[in-house]
Write a protein that holds these residues in place. Structure first.
Motif, PDB file in Angstrom:
ATOM      1  N   ARG A 118      51.165  99.513 -39.084  1.00 27.38           N
ATOM      2  CA  ARG A 118      49.720  99.291 -39.216  1.00 27.38           C
ATOM      3  C   ARG A 118      49.014 100.596 -38.916  1.00 27.38           C
ATOM      4  O   ARG A 118      49.313 101.263 -37.926  1.00 27.38           O
ATOM      5  CB  ARG A 118      49.246  98.202 -38.252  1.00 27.38           C
ATOM      6  N   PHE A 121      42.514  98.559 -39.281  1.00 27.91           N
ATOM      7  CA  PHE A 121      41.972  97.276 -39.699  1.00 27.91           C
ATOM      8  C   PHE A 121      40.466  97.343 -39.545  1.00 27.91           C
ATOM      9  O   PHE A 121      39.941  98.098 -38.725  1.00 27.91           O
ATOM     10  CB  PHE A 121      42.575  96.085 -38.936  1.00 27.91           C
ATOM     11  N   TYR A 133      38.763  90.420 -43.426  1.00 25.43           N
ATOM     12  CA  TYR A 133      39.263  91.598 -42.730  1.00 25.43           C
ATOM     13  C   TYR A 133      40.303  92.281 -43.590  1.00 25.43           C
ATOM     14  O   TYR A 133      41.077  91.624 -44.287  1.00 25.43           O
ATOM     15  CB  TYR A 133      39.889  91.229 -41.372  1.00 25.43           C
ATOM     16  N   ILE A 135      43.503  94.647 -43.204  1.00 25.88           N
ATOM     17  CA  ILE A 135      44.500  95.231 -42.312  1.00 25.88           C
ATOM     18  C   ILE A 135      45.333  96.157 -43.185  1.00 25.88           C
ATOM     19  O   ILE A 135      45.915  95.728 -44.179  1.00 25.88           O
ATOM     20  CB  ILE A 135      45.403  94.153 -41.682  1.00 25.88           C
TER      21      ILE A 135
END
Length: 172
Positions: A118, A121, A133, A135
């Motif tokens: 990741r 976000f 959202y 991400i």
């Protein structure tokens, strides 16, 4: 072989199978901005988008791809998220789904990708009652889509037969 179709189907299957709260997985095409004109979908919904960050040649027509994977989580709600609201827990359920997505994807590798991380976000304004959202993850894959595929076949008066790990025998 790794390619974008295999990556999509692997991630879509993983999200659908491992996170029961997700009711819809699809490729991102700005669907939530055209809810009235688009094919309707249930929420919570996840949409996947892919874009390259870097591509390096790794052989003849073979590329190592550093890929950005955008996971859009859409959660439609009319409930209140403010602190102390009687329905705050239900309204914030989309945050639980975001955590589940990250538990599943961050640090993972699969058949079609490796080194998923990741990198960001953020909320996305929908102009409506839904929470959206994005991400964003980074991963790597080997793109074999341009590599010529070879199959067993015969040519004129010759036939090529595979011989285990030892190569091929040409019969005339």
């Amino acid at each position: 072989m790794q390619n974008f179709k295999e990556l999509y189907t692997e991630l879509a299957g993983l999200l659908s199978d491992k996170i029961p709260a997700i009711e819809w997985v699809d490729l991102w095409n700005s669907q939530i901005y055209n809810l009235e004109g688009e094919h309707p979908f249930p929420a919570p919904a996840v949409f996947l988008a892919f874009r390259s960050n870097r591509m390096d040649d790794a052989g003849v027509k073979l590329q190592k791809v550093e890929l950005q994977v955008d996971v859009f989580l859409f959660y439609e709600t009319f409930l209140d998220t403010f602190n102390g609201a009687y329905n705050q827990e239900e309204a914030l359920a989309f945050l639980d789904i975001m955590d589940e997505i990250n538990k599943l994807l961050h640090g993972s590798s699969g058949t079609a990708y490796s080194n998923m991380r990741r990198i960001s976000f953020s909320p996305v304004d929908t102009g409506g009652a839904g929470n959206l959202y994005n991400i964003t993850y980074r991963c790597e894959l080997m793109d074999y889509s341009a590599v010529k595929e070879w199959e067993e076949d015969s040519f004129a008066d010759m036939q090529i037969e595979p011989q285990g790990n030892n190569g091929f025998i040409v019969n005339q």
